[in-house]
Scaffold this motif. Structure first.
Motif, mmCIF file in Angstrom:
data_model
loop_
_atom_site.group_PDB
_atom_site.id
_atom_site.type_symbol
_atom_site.label_atom_id
_atom_site.label_comp_id
_atom_site.label_asym_id
_atom_site.label_seq_id
_atom_site.Cartn_x
_atom_site.Cartn_y
_atom_site.Cartn_z
ATOM 1 N N GLY A 7 0.774 -1.226 0.000
ATOM 2 C CA GLY A 7 0.000 0.000 0.000
ATOM 3 C C GLY A 7 0.805 1.275 0.000
ATOM 4 O O GLY A 7 0.242 2.368 -0.057
ATOM 5 N N ARG A 18 -3.418 4.219 2.579
ATOM 6 C CA ARG A 18 -3.769 3.146 3.501
ATOM 7 C C ARG A 18 -2.825 1.975 3.267
ATOM 8 O O ARG A 18 -2.766 1.421 2.162
ATOM 9 C CB ARG A 18 -5.216 2.683 3.331
ATOM 10 N N SER A 20 -1.638 -1.912 4.203
ATOM 11 C CA SER A 20 -2.216 -3.182 4.644
ATOM 12 C C SER A 20 -1.090 -4.127 5.013
ATOM 13 O O SER A 20 0.006 -4.060 4.447
ATOM 14 C CB SER A 20 -3.056 -3.812 3.535
ATOM 15 N N CYS A 21 -1.376 -4.998 5.943
ATOM 16 C CA CYS A 21 -0.415 -6.022 6.340
ATOM 17 C C CYS A 21 -1.179 -7.326 6.472
ATOM 18 O O CYS A 21 -2.004 -7.482 7.381
ATOM 19 C CB CYS A 21 0.252 -5.644 7.646
ATOM 20 N N TRP A 35 2.807 -1.026 13.662
ATOM 21 C CA TRP A 35 3.494 -0.435 12.522
ATOM 22 C C TRP A 35 4.686 0.370 13.038
ATOM 23 O O TRP A 35 4.583 1.089 14.041
ATOM 24 C CB TRP A 35 2.560 0.490 11.737
ATOM 25 N N ARG A 71 -7.716 -3.606 12.618
ATOM 26 C CA ARG A 71 -7.430 -4.974 12.207
ATOM 27 C C ARG A 71 -8.712 -5.687 11.857
ATOM 28 O O ARG A 71 -9.775 -5.420 12.437
ATOM 29 C CB ARG A 71 -6.649 -5.733 13.280
ATOM 30 N N GLU A 72 -8.618 -6.598 10.915
ATOM 31 C CA GLU A 72 -9.742 -7.416 10.495
ATOM 32 C C GLU A 72 -9.303 -8.862 10.658
ATOM 33 O O GLU A 72 -8.639 -9.419 9.775
ATOM 34 C CB GLU A 72 -10.112 -7.091 9.045
ATOM 35 N N THR A 77 -5.668 -9.428 8.612
ATOM 36 C CA THR A 77 -5.076 -8.215 8.042
ATOM 37 C C THR A 77 -5.157 -7.062 9.042
ATOM 38 O O THR A 77 -6.151 -6.909 9.743
ATOM 39 C CB THR A 77 -5.795 -7.820 6.746
ATOM 40 N N TYR A 79 -4.491 -2.759 9.177
ATOM 41 C CA TYR A 79 -4.434 -1.610 8.286
ATOM 42 C C TYR A 79 -3.845 -0.394 9.011
ATOM 43 O O TYR A 79 -3.941 -0.272 10.234
ATOM 44 C CB TYR A 79 -5.837 -1.243 7.789
ATOM 45 N N GLN A 81 -4.393 3.556 8.238
ATOM 46 C CA GLN A 81 -4.923 4.669 7.468
ATOM 47 C C GLN A 81 -4.141 5.921 7.850
ATOM 48 O O GLN A 81 -4.125 6.309 9.020
ATOM 49 C CB GLN A 81 -6.407 4.869 7.756
ATOM 50 N N CYS A 95 5.275 -3.607 9.199
ATOM 51 C CA CYS A 95 4.327 -4.140 10.168
ATOM 52 C C CYS A 95 5.032 -5.206 10.999
ATOM 53 O O CYS A 95 6.065 -5.756 10.573
ATOM 54 C CB CYS A 95 3.074 -4.692 9.500
#
Length: 121
Positions: A7, A18, A20-21, A35, A71-72, A77, A79, A81, A95
């Motif tokens: 990203g 944004r 992503s990891c 991060w 996080r999701e 993943t 994120y 932002q 990350c």
């Protein structure tokens, strides 16, 4: 746990990116995620982290109010932002996974590869 960051890119000051990891490994949800960044000629520094549950976050002062970590877990993943970017945010962003408090002291269990963020003035 293996971590793959993406990203990064080139953006003008005031812009947004944004990151992503993506994590692989069955124990992703057991780790806090963070991060870090490293600017040219400088040491790697902590930026932000999020607890495994997602309920706690912590930010270094220089990014508070501008960066948001999330996080999701279902997608393994995390994120970052980044809004209102400044030239001083230019760095390679990494990350990492580890303990929530340990990450803030640079004690990392797993590192991802970096992604370059460049903010032009």
């Amino acid at each position: 746990v293996q971590l793959q960051a993406s990203g990064g890119g080139l953006v003008q000051a005031g812009g947004s990116l944004r990151l992503s990891c993506a994590a692989s490994g069955r124990t992703f949800s057991s780790y806090a995620m963070g991060w870090f960044r490293q600017a040219p000629g400088k040491e790697r520094e902590f930026v932000t982290n999020i607890a495994w549950s997602g309920g706690r976050t912590y930010y270094t002062d220089s990014v508070k109010g501008r960066f948001t970590i999330s996080r999701e877990t279902a997608k393994n993943t995390v994120y970052l932002q980044m809004n209102s970017l400044k030239p001083e945010d230019t760095a390679v962003y990494y990350c990492a996974a580890g303990g929530f408090f340990e990450l803030r002291t640079m004690k990392v269990d797993y590192w991802g590869q970096g992604t370059q963020v460049t903010v032009s003035s």
